[in-house]
Design a protein around this motif. Structure first.
Motif, PDB file in Angstrom:
ATOM      1  N   TRP A 151      -3.479  -4.037  -3.750  1.00 59.90           N
ATOM      2  CA  TRP A 151      -2.459  -5.015  -3.232  1.00 59.90           C
ATOM      3  C   TRP A 151      -2.880  -6.289  -3.286  1.00 59.90           C
ATOM      4  O   TRP A 151      -1.856  -7.424  -3.345  1.00 59.90           O
ATOM      5  CB  TRP A 151      -2.199  -4.661  -1.905  1.00 59.90           C
ATOM      6  CG  TRP A 151      -3.594  -4.562  -1.118  1.00 59.90           C
ATOM      7  CD1 TRP A 151      -4.368  -3.550  -0.780  1.00 59.90           C
ATOM      8  CD2 TRP A 151      -4.003  -5.464  -0.410  1.00 59.90           C
ATOM      9  NE1 TRP A 151      -5.438  -3.873   0.191  1.00 59.90           N
ATOM     10  CE2 TRP A 151      -5.421  -5.223   0.206  1.00 59.90           C
ATOM     11  CE3 TRP A 151      -3.863  -7.022  -0.317  1.00 59.90           C
ATOM     12  CZ2 TRP A 151      -6.171  -5.874   0.883  1.00 59.90           C
ATOM     13  CZ3 TRP A 151      -4.745  -7.680   0.455  1.00 59.90           C
ATOM     14  CH2 TRP A 151      -5.879  -7.122   1.093  1.00 59.90           C
ATOM     15  N   GLY A 171       4.922  -6.703 -11.400  1.00 56.31           N
ATOM     16  CA  GLY A 171       5.574  -7.143 -10.021  1.00 56.31           C
ATOM     17  C   GLY A 171       6.286  -8.505 -10.654  1.00 56.31           C
ATOM     18  O   GLY A 171       7.408  -8.968  -9.898  1.00 56.31           O
ATOM     19  N   GLY A 229       5.099  -0.276  -2.567  1.00 61.47           N
ATOM     20  CA  GLY A 229       4.167  -0.824  -2.977  1.00 61.47           C
ATOM     21  C   GLY A 229       4.379  -2.141  -3.398  1.00 61.47           C
ATOM     22  O   GLY A 229       4.170  -2.716  -4.323  1.00 61.47           O
ATOM     23  N   GLY A 271       2.563  -4.935  -2.454  1.00 71.69           N
ATOM     24  CA  GLY A 271       1.219  -5.892  -2.896  1.00 71.69           C
ATOM     25  C   GLY A 271       1.535  -7.145  -2.279  1.00 71.69           C
ATOM     26  O   GLY A 271       1.787  -7.259  -1.214  1.00 71.69           O
ATOM     27  N   ASP A 311       4.127  -0.016   2.393  1.00 73.14           N
ATOM     28  CA  ASP A 311       2.725  -0.084   1.672  1.00 73.14           C
ATOM     29  C   ASP A 311       1.844   0.770   2.449  1.00 73.14           C
ATOM     30  O   ASP A 311       2.003   0.788   3.818  1.00 73.14           O
ATOM     31  CB  ASP A 311       2.484  -1.337   1.486  1.00 73.14           C
ATOM     32  CG  ASP A 311       1.381  -1.637   0.080  1.00 73.14           C
ATOM     33  OD1 ASP A 311       1.630  -2.420  -1.085  1.00 73.14           O
ATOM     34  OD2 ASP A 311       0.093  -0.940   0.346  1.00 73.14           O
ATOM     35  N   TYR A 312       0.671   1.158   1.899  1.00 73.53           N
ATOM     36  CA  TYR A 312      -0.245   1.981   2.888  1.00 73.53           C
ATOM     37  C   TYR A 312      -1.198   0.815   3.587  1.00 73.53           C
ATOM     38  O   TYR A 312      -1.948   1.061   4.225  1.00 73.53           O
ATOM     39  CB  TYR A 312      -0.925   2.821   2.315  1.00 73.53           C
ATOM     40  CG  TYR A 312      -1.929   2.878   1.163  1.00 73.53           C
ATOM     41  CD1 TYR A 312      -2.295   1.449   0.844  1.00 73.53           C
ATOM     42  CD2 TYR A 312      -2.337   4.014   0.269  1.00 73.53           C
ATOM     43  CE1 TYR A 312      -3.326   1.834  -0.347  1.00 73.53           C
ATOM     44  CE2 TYR A 312      -2.860   3.787  -0.739  1.00 73.53           C
ATOM     45  CZ  TYR A 312      -3.333   2.749  -1.178  1.00 73.53           C
ATOM     46  OH  TYR A 312      -4.089   2.754  -2.101  1.00 73.53           O
ATOM     47  N   ILE A 339       3.361   3.053   5.315  1.00 73.87           N
ATOM     48  CA  ILE A 339       3.676   4.326   5.089  1.00 73.87           C
ATOM     49  C   ILE A 339       2.511   4.771   3.827  1.00 73.87           C
ATOM     50  O   ILE A 339       2.154   3.845   3.048  1.00 73.87           O
ATOM     51  CB  ILE A 339       4.812   4.880   4.374  1.00 73.87           C
ATOM     52  CG1 ILE A 339       5.341   4.029   3.142  1.00 73.87           C
ATOM     53  CG2 ILE A 339       5.830   4.559   5.606  1.00 73.87           C
ATOM     54  CD1 ILE A 339       5.547   4.626   1.882  1.00 73.87           C
ATOM     55  N   ASN A 340       2.045   5.973   3.857  1.00 67.75           N
ATOM     56  CA  ASN A 340       1.439   6.601   2.463  1.00 67.75           C
ATOM     57  C   ASN A 340       2.342   7.668   2.001  1.00 67.75           C
ATOM     58  O   ASN A 340       2.707   8.733   2.549  1.00 67.75           O
ATOM     59  CB  ASN A 340       0.078   7.189   2.874  1.00 67.75           C
ATOM     60  CG  ASN A 340      -0.696   7.833   1.835  1.00 67.75           C
ATOM     61  OD1 ASN A 340      -0.251   7.985   0.695  1.00 67.75           O
ATOM     62  ND2 ASN A 340      -2.124   7.868   1.997  1.00 67.75           N
ATOM     63  N   TRP A 341       2.942   7.345   0.637  1.00 64.43           N
ATOM     64  CA  TRP A 341       3.841   8.165  -0.064  1.00 64.43           C
ATOM     65  C   TRP A 341       3.193   9.766  -0.343  1.00 64.43           C
ATOM     66  O   TRP A 341       3.854  10.174  -0.802  1.00 64.43           O
ATOM     67  CB  TRP A 341       4.455   7.492  -1.012  1.00 64.43           C
ATOM     68  CG  TRP A 341       3.574   6.991  -2.182  1.00 64.43           C
ATOM     69  CD1 TRP A 341       2.940   8.007  -2.986  1.00 64.43           C
ATOM     70  CD2 TRP A 341       3.646   5.539  -2.684  1.00 64.43           C
ATOM     71  NE1 TRP A 341       2.324   6.696  -3.910  1.00 64.43           N
ATOM     72  CE2 TRP A 341       2.604   5.757  -3.735  1.00 64.43           C
ATOM     73  CE3 TRP A 341       4.125   4.596  -2.430  1.00 64.43           C
ATOM     74  CZ2 TRP A 341       2.191   4.489  -4.391  1.00 64.43           C
ATOM     75  CZ3 TRP A 341       3.729   3.369  -2.906  1.00 64.43           C
ATOM     76  CH2 TRP A 341       2.984   3.378  -4.127  1.00 64.43           C
ATOM     77  N   ALA A 374       7.086  -1.622  -8.349  1.00 65.48           N
ATOM     78  CA  ALA A 374       6.278  -2.185  -9.487  1.00 65.48           C
ATOM     79  C   ALA A 374       4.837  -1.744  -9.754  1.00 65.48           C
ATOM     80  O   ALA A 374       4.104  -1.835  -8.502  1.00 65.48           O
ATOM     81  CB  ALA A 374       6.351  -3.741  -9.355  1.00 65.48           C
ATOM     82  N   ASP A 375       4.612  -1.358 -10.700  1.00 66.35           N
ATOM     83  CA  ASP A 375       2.934  -0.865 -10.807  1.00 66.35           C
ATOM     84  C   ASP A 375       2.379   0.087  -9.815  1.00 66.35           C
ATOM     85  O   ASP A 375       1.389  -0.178  -9.247  1.00 66.35           O
ATOM     86  CB  ASP A 375       2.192  -1.905 -11.303  1.00 66.35           C
ATOM     87  CG  ASP A 375       1.045  -1.432 -12.241  1.00 66.35           C
ATOM     88  OD1 ASP A 375       0.962  -0.127 -12.495  1.00 66.35           O
ATOM     89  OD2 ASP A 375       0.329  -2.412 -12.715  1.00 66.35           O
TER      90      ASP A 375
END
Ligand code: SAM
Length: 253
Positions: free
Chosen positions: A75, A82, A105, A107, A126-127, A152-154, A175-176
């Motif tokens: 991140w 991105g 995600g 970042g 994002d985690y 969150i953690n997907w 993105a990425d």
């Protein structure tokens, strides 16, 4: 009598002024470590964003070495995907304008800035809490608005995300996010749930093998659409030659 801004906000319910919100977020973000500020230019559209990011990526990597889940601090870097997805959004803002939009995600928030400037009602997930904080700061600084955030953690079922999703988001940005094989199946399963029927998955990736596997699996699951190629140039000279593929996908049926 003149009240300090905090008291004023508590009394009136009004949000503090932009400069004060930025100052508070910056103070929080500096607890992550020393930050550096740079300009990111979108290659097609020419928009310039001021982005704050951690100066010591190596230190963050060392700190992550003890993480039993091996969640890397990616991140903290700027990635061509991105920037490429931000450029695509800035080029075609109608796709997100006024729409409930989720970014997976986020970042540092480059893509989020473009989505907010285009008028999306944006939630970023994002985690890494550091990513969510810097995303809020960079978004507020550049777009004058912050996204909603979800930590969150997907790789695990996420009730908060599924709740926020409701009947699904009309647009999901990513993105990425496809560089670890263990993420292909969970991300595909999650997208199946969080993209609304007929909704758009706008995905940018720089041609990694894991992304290829994901795209094959997505195609087999009925995701179809078009792909644009974006050759940059990208903020970091070491990314010269990277071609970002921007996929606009919708599910059959
Ligand atoms: C390579 S970075 C890309 C960041 C940003 N989209 C960009 O292109 O600049 C991947 C992002 O996904 C987040 N991420 C990776 N694995 C994740 C997971 N399992 N759950 C939630 N977020 C994750 C990382 O924290 C990071 O922000």
């Amino acid at each position: 009598m003149t009240l300090p801004q905090d008291d004023l906000a508590a009394t009136t319910g009004a949000a503090p002024p932009l400069a004060e919100r930025l100052r508070r977020l910056r103070t929080e973000a500096e607890k992550i470590g020393d930050l550096m500020d740079g300009t990111v230019s979108l290659p097609w559209r020419g928009d310039n964003y001021q982005i704050a990011q951690p100066r010591d990526f190596g230190g963050l990597l060392d700190a992550a070495a003890d993480d039993p889940e091996q969640n890397m601090p990616y991140w903290a870097e700027l990635w061509p995907s991105g920037v490429g997805l931000a450029d695509a959004i800035s080029h075609d803002p109608e796709r997100v304008r006024g729409r409930r939009t989720l970014e997976l995600g986020s970042g540092l928030g480059v893509t989020a800035i473009a989505a907010l400037e285009a008028g999306a009602a944006l939630t970023v997930a994002d985690y890494a809490p550091e990513a969510l904080l810097l995303c809020r700061y960079n978004a507020l600084r550049n777009a004058g608005r912050e996204p909603e955030t979800l930590r969150i953690n997907w790789r695990r079922p996420e009730p908060a995300l599924l709740e926020a999703s409701g009947d699904g988001f009309p647009v999901v940005l990513a993105a990425d996010v496809l560089y670890e094989g263990r993420d292909v199946a969970p991300l595909l399963a999650l997208l199946d749930r969080v993209v609304a029927p007929g909704g758009l998955l706008w995905l940018a990736e720089p041609g990694r093998k894991v992304a290829e596997r994901f795209l094959e699996a997505a195609s087999a699951a009925g995701w179809r659409g078009r792909t644009d190629r974006h050759p940059g140039p990208w903020p970091d000279p070491k990314d010269a030659g990277v071609v970002v593929r921007v996929h606009a996908l919708r599910r059959d049926g």
